[in-house]
Design an enzyme around this catalytic site. Structure first.
Site, PDB file in Angstrom:
ATOM      1  N   GLY A  69     -19.287   6.785  24.680  1.00 45.32           N
ATOM      2  CA  GLY A  69     -18.722   7.123  23.383  1.00 45.32           C
ATOM      3  C   GLY A  69     -19.507   8.211  22.694  1.00 45.32           C
ATOM      4  N   GLY A  70     -20.198   9.034  23.501  1.00 46.84           N
ATOM      5  CA  GLY A  70     -20.904  10.171  22.927  1.00 46.84           C
ATOM      6  C   GLY A  70     -22.022   9.802  21.982  1.00 46.84           C
ATOM      7  N   SER A  78     -20.307   7.816  30.996  1.00 47.37           N
ATOM      8  CA  SER A  78     -20.443   8.853  29.986  1.00 47.37           C
ATOM      9  C   SER A  78     -21.797   8.721  29.295  1.00 47.37           C
ATOM     10  CB  SER A  78     -19.271   8.791  29.005  1.00 47.37           C
ATOM     11  OG  SER A  78     -19.215   9.945  28.193  1.00 47.37           O
TER      12      SER A  78
END
Length: 515
Positions: free
Chosen positions: A156-157, A235
Site C-alpha cells: 500500500g505504498g 509491493s
C-alpha cells in the site's frame, strides 16, 4: 465449491504440497490460547471450519499519548482477549485526496477495476491509533505438531493498508497448506514514518519487527514452529521485508523471505526530505516549523487528534495516495548504500523467493487513468523495468552470489475475472497474484464468477507458498522448481498461458534492458 474441491484434490495429488494423510492431535477449534498479552479466545473460520481463527490480538501497547511517534513497546497482560473481530486499521489519509470522486466514465474499467478503487479506501473509516494487532489462522488438530509459519506484510505504498482487508483472509492458506498464517497491522504514513528531526524515523518497520518477535515468542501455543517462520509480502510489503533483511541481517528470526513485486527499490527518502513534509504538517497544525525546538514541537503534535494530523498531510491523487512519508534513511533501519550492501552480501543469509508480475504497470495505469493522468506505453514499460524487473534481477543475483538457495519467478497469469481494464489490457498487473494466493478472488473481483483456470492457479500458488514455508531451501525443488541462476533456464514463468506448474525461462529475455 464442488469445482474447487475437485481441482484441489487433483492438484494436491500432482504436486503433494501438504500431507495427504494428516495426523490428528488434541485441539478444540477456537480453544483459548495463552499468550504474553493474555488468554485469547478464538472461533472457527467462516468457510474453512477446521481452521481456528484469532483476530485483533495486541502485540504492542497502543501507540498513543507519549507513545505516538515513538518506537512500539511490547504488550504484556493477563486480561482475556476477545479474538472474534479484527482490530482497528491504522490511521491513513484518504487516497483520493478528499477531492471530487475519481472519474470512471469512459475509462474501460471492469467490475474488478472498480473494486480495486473501493479497496484503496478500505479501513479508513474504522481507523484508530490503537491499531497494533495481529491475527492468526491455524489447525493444530491435524498435520505437523510444529507447523511452518507464514507472516504476511501488506503493501500500500507505506501509506494505506490493513490486515483486516478481506483480500488478506488467511483461512484458506492455513487450511490447504497446513501452515500457521499470521497477518498484522503496522503504522503508516506520518504515524509510521514521521521524519521528525531528533526522533526515530522508521516506526512502521519497528512495528513489523516487534510483531515478528511476538510470533517467535508465542506461535508455539498456536501449533507453530518458531524456527520455521517465513515472511511474505507484496509491493511495499515486499519492500519492507527486503529493508528488514538488511536492518536485521544478523538476527532475522525468519528462516525464509518472499518478496512479491517489492524490494528496497520501492524507495526511501532522505531525512531532509521527510523533515520538510513533517514541518508542512506541523505548521498547518500550529505546532511550529523548522525554527521550533523539536521537543516543544513533538509535545504539541502529541496533543492533536489523529484525524487532524491525517487531514494536514498534503493531498495527491495517485495509486497509493500521498507518498509524503516513506521510510527515511537513518543508517540503522534504512540505508543510503543498498547497492554496496547488496554487493557485499550484508543482508540476512536465508533462502529467498522473489519475483514480479509481467506487467506491473497495468494496475498503476488503470488507477492513473481515473485521475486523467496518462503516460506512453514506453514510459510504462520503463516504469516496469526500473521499479520491479531490474531490482528483482539485482536482488536475486546478490542472493545467488551469497550462496543462498534462491528462487525467482515472473507471474504471467491474466484471467478475465481479474482484469482491471478492457482497453488497454491490464495484463498480469501489480498485485494480480495476491487474490489467487489468498483464495479471496470474490472479495476483489467485483463478484465475478471464478473460472477453473483461476481456481487451479490459486491452488498452485498456495502450494508454492506452503512448500517454501515448510522447507525454504529445498521445498520448491520438490515442487519442480529449479534454483535460480543468472544463466540458464531458471526463471520460473508462473501462470504461463494461465497454466499451472513451473515453466522455466531465461532471465535475460526480461532483464536485457536493465543497467
Amino acid at each position: 465449491m464442488r469445482l474447487r474441491e475437485a481441482l484441489l484434490t487433483g492438484i494436491l495429488c500432482l504436486y503433494s504440497p501438504a500431507s495427504s494423510t494428516p495426523a490428528k492431535h488434541s485441539w478444540t477449534i477456537g480453544q483459548t490460547v495463552y499468550t504474553q498479552g493474555g488468554p485469547v479466545s478464538g472461533h472457527a473460520a467462516s468457510s474453512a471450519k477446521n481452521v481456528s481463527t484469532y483476530l485483533g490480538i495486541p502485540y504492542a501497547k497502543p501507540p498513543i499519548g507519549d507513545l505516538r511517534f515513538a518506537p512500539p513497546q511490547g504488550y504484556y497482560n493477563h486480561k482475556p482477549i476477545d479474538g472474534s473481530k479484527f482490530g482497528h486499521s491504522c490511521p491513513q489519509a484518504n487516497v483520493f485526496g478528499g477531492s471530487t470522486p475519481p472519474n470512471t466514465k469512459g475509462k474501460n474499467l471492469t467490475a474488478a477495476g472498480l473494486a480495486a478503487l473501493v479497496d484503496l479506501n478500505f479501513g479508513y473509516a474504522d481507523s484508530s491509533e490503537d491499531c497494533l494487532t495481529l491475527n492468526v489462522w491455524t489447525k493444530p488438530q491435524f498435520g505437523e505438531k510444529g507447523k511452518a509459519v507464514l507472516i504476511w506484510v501488506y503493501g500500500g505504498g507505506y501509506t494505506i493498508g490493513s490486515s483486516s482487508d478481506p483480500i488478506y483472509d488467511g483461512q484458506y492458506i492455513a487450511d490447504q497448506e497446513d501452515v500457521v498464517l499470521v497477518t498484522f497491522n503496522y503504522r503508516l504514513n506520518i504515524f509510521g514514518f514521521p521524519g521528525a528531526p531528533g526522533y526515530h524515523k522508521n516506526l512502521g518497520i519497528l512495528d513489523q519487527r516487534l510483531a515478528i518477535e511476538w510470533v517467535r515468542d508465542n506461535i508455539r501455543a498456536f501449533g507453530g514452529d518458531p524456527k520455521r517462520i517465513s515472511l511474505f509480502g507484496q509491493s511495499a510489503g515486499g519492500g519492507s521485508i527486503d529493508m528488514y533483511s538488511f536492518a536485521y541481517a544478523d538476527d532475522p528470526i525468519a528462516a525464509g523471505l518472499v518478496l512479491e513485486s517489492g524490494t528496497t527499490a520501492i524507495g526511501t527518502f532522505t531525512a531532509e526530505t521527510t523533515a520538510e513534509s513533517w514541518y508542512t504538517v506541523t505548521s498547518t497544525l500550529g505546532c511550529g516549523d523548522n525554527t521550533t525546538v523539536p521537543a516543544t514541537q513533538m509535545a504539541c503534535m502529541r496533543t492533536k487528534p489523529s484525524e487532524n494530523i491525517t487531514n494536514a498531510i498534503p493531498l495527491v491523487n495517485q495509486a497509493y495516495g500521498s507518498a509524503f512519508f516513506w521510510p527515511t534513511i537513518d543508517e540503522e533501519i534504512a540505508f543510503s548504500d543498498y547497492p554496496a550492501r547488496l554487493a557485499a552480501g550484508k543482508f540476512a543469509k536465508v533462502p529467498l523467493l522473489i519475483g514480479n508480475t509481467n506487467y506491473e504497470a497495468g494496475y498503476h495505469r488503470a488507477i492513473a487513468s481515473v485521475f486523467d493522468q496518462y503516460l506512453s506505453d514506453a514510459e510504462w514499460d520503463g516504469f516496469n523495468l526500473v521499479s520491479f524487473t531490474c531490482p528483482a534481477a539485482t536482488r536475486s543475483a546478490a542472493s545467488v552470489a551469497a550462496g543462498l538457495p534462491t528462487f525467482r519467478y515472473r507471474y504471467f497469469g491474466n484471467f478475465p475475472e481479474l482484469a482491471l481494464t478492457t482497453v488497454p489490457d491490464s495484463g498480469a498487473y501489480h498485485a494480480s497474484e495476491v487474490l489467487p494466493i489468498f483464495d479471496t478472488v470474490g472479495a476483489g473481483s467485483g463478484g465475478a464468477e471464478v473460472s477453473g483456470d483461476l481456481v487451479r492457479m490459486g491452488i498452485y500458488l498456495r502450494g508454492m507458498m506452503g512448500m517454501f514455508a515448510r522447507d525454504p531451501a529445498e521445498g520448491l525443488v520438490k515442487y519442480g522448481w529449479p534454483k535460480y541462476d543468472v544463466k540458464g533456464e531458471t526463471l520460473v514463468r508462473l501462470g504461463w498461458e494461465n497454466g499451472v506448474g513451473p515453466n522455466p525461462g531465461v532471465a535475460d529475455v526480461y532483464d536485457a534492458d536493465c543497467p
